[in-house]
Motif scaffolding. Sequence first.
Motif, PDB file in Angstrom:
ATOM      1  N   TYR A 175     -11.658  47.470 -26.330  1.00 10.83           N
ATOM      2  CA  TYR A 175     -10.207  47.714 -26.199  1.00 10.83           C
ATOM      3  C   TYR A 175      -9.501  47.450 -27.527  1.00 10.83           C
ATOM      4  O   TYR A 175      -8.669  48.241 -27.977  1.00 10.83           O
ATOM      5  N   VAL A 176      -9.855  46.339 -28.191  1.00 15.58           N
ATOM      6  CA  VAL A 176      -9.217  45.992 -29.464  1.00 15.58           C
ATOM      7  C   VAL A 176      -9.492  47.076 -30.506  1.00 15.58           C
ATOM      8  O   VAL A 176      -8.582  47.514 -31.220  1.00 15.58           O
ATOM      9  N   ILE A 177     -10.738  47.531 -30.543  1.00 14.21           N
ATOM     10  CA  ILE A 177     -11.087  48.558 -31.541  1.00 14.21           C
ATOM     11  C   ILE A 177     -10.245  49.812 -31.325  1.00 14.21           C
ATOM     12  O   ILE A 177      -9.656  50.366 -32.254  1.00 14.21           O
ATOM     13  N   VAL A 178     -10.170  50.245 -30.061  1.00  9.51           N
ATOM     14  CA  VAL A 178      -9.402  51.458 -29.754  1.00  9.51           C
ATOM     15  C   VAL A 178      -7.915  51.249 -30.051  1.00  9.51           C
ATOM     16  O   VAL A 178      -7.254  52.094 -30.657  1.00  9.51           O
ATOM     17  N   ALA A 179      -7.404  50.089 -29.644  1.00 11.04           N
ATOM     18  CA  ALA A 179      -5.969  49.821 -29.831  1.00 11.04           C
ATOM     19  C   ALA A 179      -5.607  49.815 -31.309  1.00 11.04           C
ATOM     20  O   ALA A 179      -4.610  50.416 -31.727  1.00 11.04           O
ATOM     21  N   VAL A 180      -6.444  49.160 -32.122  1.00 13.35           N
ATOM     22  CA  VAL A 180      -6.149  49.090 -33.555  1.00 13.35           C
ATOM     23  C   VAL A 180      -6.281  50.476 -34.193  1.00 13.35           C
ATOM     24  O   VAL A 180      -5.479  50.867 -35.043  1.00 13.35           O
ATOM     25  N   PHE A 182      -5.661  53.297 -32.834  1.00 15.58           N
ATOM     26  CA  PHE A 182      -4.546  54.202 -32.525  1.00 15.58           C
ATOM     27  C   PHE A 182      -3.164  53.584 -32.732  1.00 15.58           C
ATOM     28  O   PHE A 182      -2.165  54.237 -32.481  1.00 15.58           O
ATOM     29  N   LEU A 183      -3.141  52.331 -33.198  1.00 15.90           N
ATOM     30  CA  LEU A 183      -1.841  51.696 -33.418  1.00 15.90           C
ATOM     31  C   LEU A 183      -0.942  52.500 -34.367  1.00 15.90           C
ATOM     32  O   LEU A 183       0.239  52.719 -34.060  1.00 15.90           O
ATOM     33  N   PRO A 184      -1.472  52.978 -35.501  1.00 22.32           N
ATOM     34  CA  PRO A 184      -0.596  53.785 -36.368  1.00 22.32           C
ATOM     35  C   PRO A 184      -0.043  55.012 -35.644  1.00 22.32           C
ATOM     36  O   PRO A 184       1.130  55.360 -35.803  1.00 22.32           O
ATOM     37  N   ALA A 185      -0.879  55.652 -34.818  1.00 13.73           N
ATOM     38  CA  ALA A 185      -0.406  56.828 -34.071  1.00 13.73           C
ATOM     39  C   ALA A 185       0.709  56.436 -33.112  1.00 13.73           C
ATOM     40  O   ALA A 185       1.681  57.171 -32.920  1.00 13.73           O
ATOM     41  N   ALA A 209      -3.413  61.806 -33.250  1.00 12.68           N
ATOM     42  CA  ALA A 209      -4.411  61.446 -34.263  1.00 12.68           C
ATOM     43  C   ALA A 209      -5.342  62.625 -34.535  1.00 12.68           C
ATOM     44  O   ALA A 209      -5.680  62.906 -35.693  1.00 12.68           O
ATOM     45  N   LEU A 210      -5.714  63.344 -33.479  1.00  9.64           N
ATOM     46  CA  LEU A 210      -6.624  64.472 -33.657  1.00  9.64           C
ATOM     47  C   LEU A 210      -5.958  65.613 -34.413  1.00  9.64           C
ATOM     48  O   LEU A 210      -6.605  66.291 -35.226  1.00  9.64           O
ATOM     49  N   ARG A 211      -4.665  65.829 -34.151  1.00  8.72           N
ATOM     50  CA  ARG A 211      -3.966  66.906 -34.860  1.00  8.72           C
ATOM     51  C   ARG A 211      -3.889  66.613 -36.354  1.00  8.72           C
ATOM     52  O   ARG A 211      -3.990  67.507 -37.181  1.00  8.72           O
TER      53      ARG A 211
END
Length: 481
Positions: A175-180, A182-185, A209-211
């Motif tokens: 969860y932390v990895i994913v959250a960090v 995508f945090l900028p997004a 993020a993908l775009r």
Amino acid sequence: MTQYCIHHPTIPAHWLCPKCSSAFCPECIVRRQKAPHKGSGSLHLCPRCMQEAEWIGAENIIQPFWNRIPKLFAYPFSLNAVCLIALVAFASAIFSGPGLIQSLIRMLLWGVLLKYAYASLQATARGDLRSPPIDEKTISEDFFQVFKQLILFFLLGMGLVLIAANLGFFPAILYVIVAVLFLPAMIILLVTTGRLTHAVNPVLFISLALRIGWGYFLMYLFLILLGSAPAVLAHYLFAILPAGFASFIASLGSNYYTLLSYHLMGYVILQYHQQIGYSVDYEDFRYDEASARDSGEKEDSGDPVAREVAFHMKEGRHDEALGVLRRAKAQRGLDGLQQNDMYYELLAIQKEKEEMRHHAPVLLEQLVLAGQKEKACKVYLDAVAGNPEADTDPTVLLRMGTWLNEQGNSRKAIGALNRLVKSHPTDPLVPKALFLCARIYGENLENPEKATRILNVLLKRFPDHDFAAQAEYYIKQVRVS
Ligand SMILES: [Zn+2]
Ligand SMILES: [Zn+2]
């Protein structure tokens, strides 16, 4: 792929014509004031078909962020930002003790910095790469945005607590990895839409993020690397320095990082605004480097006639270009050196000999005024020297005598001076012209007899003139040698 102006292959285009698909730089686009009922600002028209052109978007114009890393690092070093960073760090160090009040003050200070960072992000996203001023507007306006960010961080923290409590350690790490990641997004979404519900919506932040694509992941790596530096720094500082001083330095580092990372996120919004769907208005777009990247030829953009002529010339339509100038000449006369110069050049291209001979003295006068030696000499030799009817000013002739002699063309220099003496016999410049003529004979053409003869004429005609004494001295010199 950067699109370039069709006339300036090194300048990125700012405008695209929907009809003929031509791309143009700001030099080449035609600007018209908008009709009052259609709002302020100006219309941008394709110079080929006079259709309204579309702004090409910032991505074509700005440098990608990975090409301007040093400038990103320099961003927090503006006077405004440095003052705020230092002030917040200093105040945080003073209130670094335990206790609720002190913690609240630290929170508030952090909020001020975050608000400033947020304002920087917004300005950057609009293309304004200067750091915002520190004033009431920057710090307090829309302060609720800071709370939204705090709520975002709080929600992410809550998520972590829930997952750790219910699903265990490894899901929590994931969860932390994913959250960090995508945090900028999420922050970008929060800024561009202003809505917390959008920021925490996985469909939205993942697709954003993908775009942006690999540029997003590059930014992410950059943020992670940069973010770990102040944390590592703080760890060591507290071990070796007194607590107050260590917290001051640590706060400086983290403030710097915050500002830098928000600026970078703003820049990513700007660079990818079309992919993100964030509208950057050309009217708001202030990109200081846009002009810096412009290189090569520069037309005088202030003169609409010259612009139009330059455009026709680039397109190879010389007759039309000449038509524009002829009309301007008939209506109110040609204005300035540039127009006169273009007119002469076009007459030469179109082989309009007669018109060219008429125009040459006019252009010559302007070239002499502007001090353009070489061009003046060329126009003089091409179209004035051989045309005794050309009406030439004594000042111009004297200048031509001097310049042609400097260029080593002594015969033609003497021709110009003779012309002055003959066609303007009463002009006050005549003694000077005679003296110069004598010197050219004496020094450049090694003809002292002729020089002496001219000086005697000078003495006879102007016995009281300032040049008389010099002329007498000169004659003596010649006799001695
Ligand atoms: Zn067009
Ligand atoms: Zn151009």
